[in-house]
Design a protein around this motif. Sequence first.
Motif, short mmCIF file in Angstrom:
data_model
loop_
_atom_site.label_atom_id
_atom_site.label_comp_id
_atom_site.label_asym_id
_atom_site.label_seq_id
_atom_site.Cartn_x
_atom_site.Cartn_y
_atom_site.Cartn_z
N ARG A 58 0.82 -1.21 0.00
CA ARG A 58 0.00 0.00 0.00
C ARG A 58 0.86 1.27 0.00
O ARG A 58 0.40 2.34 -0.44
N GLU A 101 -1.61 2.16 -4.05
CA GLU A 101 -2.12 2.90 -2.89
C GLU A 101 -3.64 3.01 -2.84
O GLU A 101 -4.22 3.23 -1.76
N HIS A 102 -4.34 2.85 -3.98
CA HIS A 102 -5.80 3.00 -3.98
C HIS A 102 -6.53 1.65 -4.03
O HIS A 102 -7.75 1.63 -4.21
#
Length: 501
Positions: A14, A20-21
């Motif tokens: 992450r 990250e999304h």
Amino acid sequence: MSPTPPGCSPEELRTLFLFEHLTPEQLDWLCREGRVQEIPTGPVYAEGAPATCFYVLLEGSIVLSRRVGADDIEVTRTSQRGVYAGAFRAYLSDRLPQVYSSSLRATVPSRFFVLSSETFARLMREWFPMAVHLLEGLLLGAQVTQEAVGRRERLLALGSLSAGLTHELNNPAAAALRATAALRERVAGMRHKLGALATGSHPLAGMEELITLQEDAAEQAAAAKAVSLAPLEAADREDAVDDWLDGRGVTDGWQLGPTFVQAGLDTAWLDRVEAAVGAAKLEGALRWLHYTVETELLMNEIEDSTSRISVLVGAAKQYSQLDRAPHRVVDVHELLDSTLLMLAGKIPAGVAVVREYDLTLPRIPAYPGELNQVWTNLIDNALAAMAGSGTLTVRTARDHEQVLVEFRDTGPGVPEEIRERIFEPFFTTKPVGEGTGLGLDISWRIVVNKHHGDLRVESEPGDTRFRVTLPLGEGAPDGDPAAGGEAADEGEGDRNARAAV
């Protein structure tokens, strides 16, 4: 839920911009299907091998390189976490060859998150089905369009250059043809006059002197092209020769005088002719010698014309790089000169071309045929901007460890509001049907992607400069600049933000 394999942490994934999304479930899936692999210093994969894995850098440092001849040329060096490489186009399946288009090497022991190409393709198609269709259409459609329009632009340029070359070749060819026809008449006349002289009662010594004068005249005429008289000096000599001929009663002597002067012959030489043959045979001897001089001058003209044709053909071969290796060490001035010569027919009479060359520049490794395409595009744009009048300055210089090639025109300049868009594909300010909008895009790809140089514009009214910089050392590893590819993505960093290495 299957346990996460040791070493793979959803929390670590992450922290990478690529992931990250994603949802916790998606991160868990990645860790189950993928793996974390530690690779010691050395190769990760090799160019041309089947693209079996997608790599994301977790920790370490890597170098991406391309093969040029027998050498591996460094493309990118980075330690940025999250950069990715390898089979990141596996979702295209068999639509594009799935091989590594570069070589990846770890410069220190490094950690990667790795997905197999099959898993990566499945992820893309299951998680982002619409995005995959859009990406396929965008990538393949743009590639096909750029190739088609790029071919059309090259054909248009070839047609324009061919027309210019035909025009340039026609002039010396026509001159050689006219001179050859005139030469035949002069040789026939010379044979006739020689026969008339031979039937006369000339002493042997006089004939020998006349033959010597003929040889002198032929040598003078052959060397005449190396001597250029000022118009006033030439007129004074013609007047002196005409007066000499009129004083001896030579019929229509004014027709002979200019030819003798053009060959560098003067009244002292005419005195020698008179002394050799006498007054009775003077006019016949002069006309025979006049044919000899004309013959030599016509052969000079034929030699000049055929030499011009040879130069043009040589320039065409240099421009097109026929029978040349695609990548080799070149002199940029030779490439520039061949391009300017090929474009001579397109340069209006109102445009002055100024060459400011730094002849101390070393030769550089390059793809010369494609650099000629860059020169053509930039010169063509400059001529269009000046609309028939102005000055085109082509300048070369050394810029630290690079060669600078600058094209400067005195046109109205590139408006500031479009200056950032001129390198975009299909963007053009020309009327419909006059421009494809790919000239500068293709030039940018050739310079930046293929040669790892730079192309930028500086513009204000009356002073627009397109500046090309090329590395002095090896640095041209890429493939077709118009066809895209992994290396094209890498080279797009200044125009579009990208994370792929």
